[in-house]
Design a protein around this motif. Structure first.
Motif, PDB file in Angstrom:
ATOM      1  N   GLN A   1       0.821  -1.224   0.000  1.00 45.33           N
ATOM      2  CA  GLN A   1       0.000   0.000   0.000  1.00 45.33           C
ATOM      3  C   GLN A   1       0.851   1.268   0.000  1.00 45.33           C
ATOM      4  O   GLN A   1       0.551   2.235   0.693  1.00 45.33           O
ATOM      5  CB  GLN A   1      -0.980   0.022   1.180  1.00 45.33           C
ATOM      6  CG  GLN A   1      -2.172  -0.867   0.999  1.00 45.33           C
ATOM      7  CD  GLN A   1      -1.986  -2.208   1.650  1.00 45.33           C
ATOM      8  OE1 GLN A   1      -1.360  -2.312   2.688  1.00 45.33           O
ATOM      9  NE2 GLN A   1      -2.515  -3.244   1.040  1.00 45.33           N
ATOM     10  N   ASN A   2       1.917   1.263  -0.761  1.00 46.85           N
ATOM     11  CA  ASN A   2       2.795   2.416  -0.882  1.00 46.85           C
ATOM     12  C   ASN A   2       2.588   3.004  -2.280  1.00 46.85           C
ATOM     13  O   ASN A   2       3.241   2.605  -3.240  1.00 46.85           O
ATOM     14  CB  ASN A   2       4.254   2.003  -0.659  1.00 46.85           C
ATOM     15  CG  ASN A   2       5.191   3.173  -0.631  1.00 46.85           C
ATOM     16  OD1 ASN A   2       4.957   4.193  -1.267  1.00 46.85           O
ATOM     17  ND2 ASN A   2       6.273   3.027   0.118  1.00 46.85           N
ATOM     18  N   GLN A   3       1.658   3.951  -2.380  1.00 49.77           N
ATOM     19  CA  GLN A   3       1.261   4.476  -3.681  1.00 49.77           C
ATOM     20  C   GLN A   3       2.368   5.287  -4.360  1.00 49.77           C
ATOM     21  O   GLN A   3       2.490   5.257  -5.585  1.00 49.77           O
ATOM     22  CB  GLN A   3      -0.006   5.304  -3.544  1.00 49.77           C
ATOM     23  CG  GLN A   3      -1.188   4.468  -3.128  1.00 49.77           C
ATOM     24  CD  GLN A   3      -2.461   5.269  -3.013  1.00 49.77           C
ATOM     25  OE1 GLN A   3      -2.451   6.488  -2.929  1.00 49.77           O
ATOM     26  NE2 GLN A   3      -3.585   4.565  -2.999  1.00 49.77           N
ATOM     27  N   ASP A   4       3.167   6.009  -3.586  1.00 48.32           N
ATOM     28  CA  ASP A   4       4.240   6.807  -4.190  1.00 48.32           C
ATOM     29  C   ASP A   4       5.278   5.919  -4.879  1.00 48.32           C
ATOM     30  O   ASP A   4       5.690   6.197  -6.000  1.00 48.32           O
ATOM     31  CB  ASP A   4       4.921   7.691  -3.144  1.00 48.32           C
ATOM     32  CG  ASP A   4       4.018   8.792  -2.636  1.00 48.32           C
ATOM     33  OD1 ASP A   4       3.055   9.143  -3.348  1.00 48.32           O
ATOM     34  OD2 ASP A   4       4.269   9.304  -1.524  1.00 48.32           O
ATOM     35  N   SER A   5       5.696   4.862  -4.208  1.00 52.90           N
ATOM     36  CA  SER A   5       6.671   3.944  -4.810  1.00 52.90           C
ATOM     37  C   SER A   5       6.066   3.197  -5.986  1.00 52.90           C
ATOM     38  O   SER A   5       6.736   2.966  -6.992  1.00 52.90           O
ATOM     39  CB  SER A   5       7.192   2.955  -3.769  1.00 52.90           C
ATOM     40  OG  SER A   5       7.943   3.640  -2.786  1.00 52.90           O
ATOM     41  N   ALA A   6       4.799   2.835  -5.867  1.00 53.04           N
ATOM     42  CA  ALA A   6       4.120   2.163  -6.979  1.00 53.04           C
ATOM     43  C   ALA A   6       4.110   3.071  -8.201  1.00 53.04           C
ATOM     44  O   ALA A   6       4.447   2.631  -9.309  1.00 53.04           O
ATOM     45  CB  ALA A   6       2.700   1.789  -6.584  1.00 53.04           C
ATOM     46  N   ALA A   7       3.746   4.332  -8.004  1.00 51.49           N
ATOM     47  CA  ALA A   7       3.707   5.285  -9.120  1.00 51.49           C
ATOM     48  C   ALA A   7       5.089   5.447  -9.736  1.00 51.49           C
ATOM     49  O   ALA A   7       5.229   5.534 -10.970  1.00 51.49           O
ATOM     50  CB  ALA A   7       3.173   6.636  -8.642  1.00 51.49           C
ATOM     51  N   TYR A   8       6.123   5.460  -8.922  1.00 46.82           N
ATOM     52  CA  TYR A   8       7.501   5.579  -9.431  1.00 46.82           C
ATOM     53  C   TYR A   8       7.807   4.448 -10.413  1.00 46.82           C
ATOM     54  O   TYR A   8       8.298   4.689 -11.521  1.00 46.82           O
ATOM     55  CB  TYR A   8       8.496   5.569  -8.267  1.00 46.82           C
ATOM     56  CG  TYR A   8       9.931   5.465  -8.710  1.00 46.82           C
ATOM     57  CD1 TYR A   8      10.629   6.586  -9.153  1.00 46.82           C
ATOM     58  CD2 TYR A   8      10.591   4.235  -8.734  1.00 46.82           C
ATOM     59  CE1 TYR A   8      11.940   6.493  -9.582  1.00 46.82           C
ATOM     60  CE2 TYR A   8      11.900   4.129  -9.159  1.00 46.82           C
ATOM     61  CZ  TYR A   8      12.567   5.264  -9.586  1.00 46.82           C
ATOM     62  OH  TYR A   8      13.868   5.155 -10.028  1.00 46.82           O
ATOM     63  N   TYR A   9       7.512   3.219 -10.024  1.00 48.52           N
ATOM     64  CA  TYR A   9       7.837   2.085 -10.887  1.00 48.52           C
ATOM     65  C   TYR A   9       6.941   2.024 -12.122  1.00 48.52           C
ATOM     66  O   TYR A   9       7.404   1.660 -13.207  1.00 48.52           O
ATOM     67  CB  TYR A   9       7.810   0.773 -10.109  1.00 48.52           C
ATOM     68  CG  TYR A   9       9.053   0.631  -9.266  1.00 48.52           C
ATOM     69  CD1 TYR A   9      10.279   0.351  -9.853  1.00 48.52           C
ATOM     70  CD2 TYR A   9       9.010   0.826  -7.892  1.00 48.52           C
ATOM     71  CE1 TYR A   9      11.433   0.256  -9.097  1.00 48.52           C
ATOM     72  CE2 TYR A   9      10.164   0.726  -7.123  1.00 48.52           C
ATOM     73  CZ  TYR A   9      11.373   0.445  -7.736  1.00 48.52           C
ATOM     74  OH  TYR A   9      12.508   0.358  -6.984  1.00 48.52           O
TER      75      TYR A   9
END
Length: 124
Positions: free
Chosen positions: A42-50
């Motif tokens: 549930q880490n949206q910032d890291s998900a968006a990065y990848y």
């Protein structure tokens, strides 16, 4: 000078086909990392990065449409309508170039109209 051990050299892609396969695998790994961060951690910032890395670094990868949709959904769920629209537009452009784009393009267009429909006041 001694040559490298065989096991190290066997992992290095030398031919153009091997290099392309390695690039595709890296793109797949980045997409899977995005999913891991989004769905499991549930880490949206890291998900968006990848997801952005897939789109930016692997523009011809088959997972680009999914990464674009994930970026759209992430931004939409966070209320970032400008960013959501940016990724939605980019997804429409990519999908329109696919051979089976018509049903997907219609679904995306319908999804884009949803916020406008929800904002209308319907008299009771």
């Amino acid at each position: 000078m001694q040559p490298w051990p065989r096991s190290i050299c066997s992992e290095v892609p030398f031919t153009e086909m091997e290099k392309q396969q390695a690039r595709n695998q890296i793109g797949t790994n980045k997409y899977e990392l995005g999913n891991l961060f989004l769905l499991t951690l549930q880490n949206q910032d890291s998900a968006a990065y990848y997801f952005r890395k897939v789109v930016e670094d692997h523009s011809a990868h088959p997972l680009v449409p999914r990464a674009l949709y994930s970026l759209y959904e992430l931004n939409s769920s966070q209320g970032n309508t400008t960013e959501a629209l940016k990724w939605s537009t980019r997804l429409s452009e990519v999908v329109s170039q696919l051979p089976v784009h018509k049903p997907a393009a219609a679904a995306i267009a319908e999804r884009k109209r949803m916020p406008q429909i929800q904002q209308r006041k319907i008299p009771l």
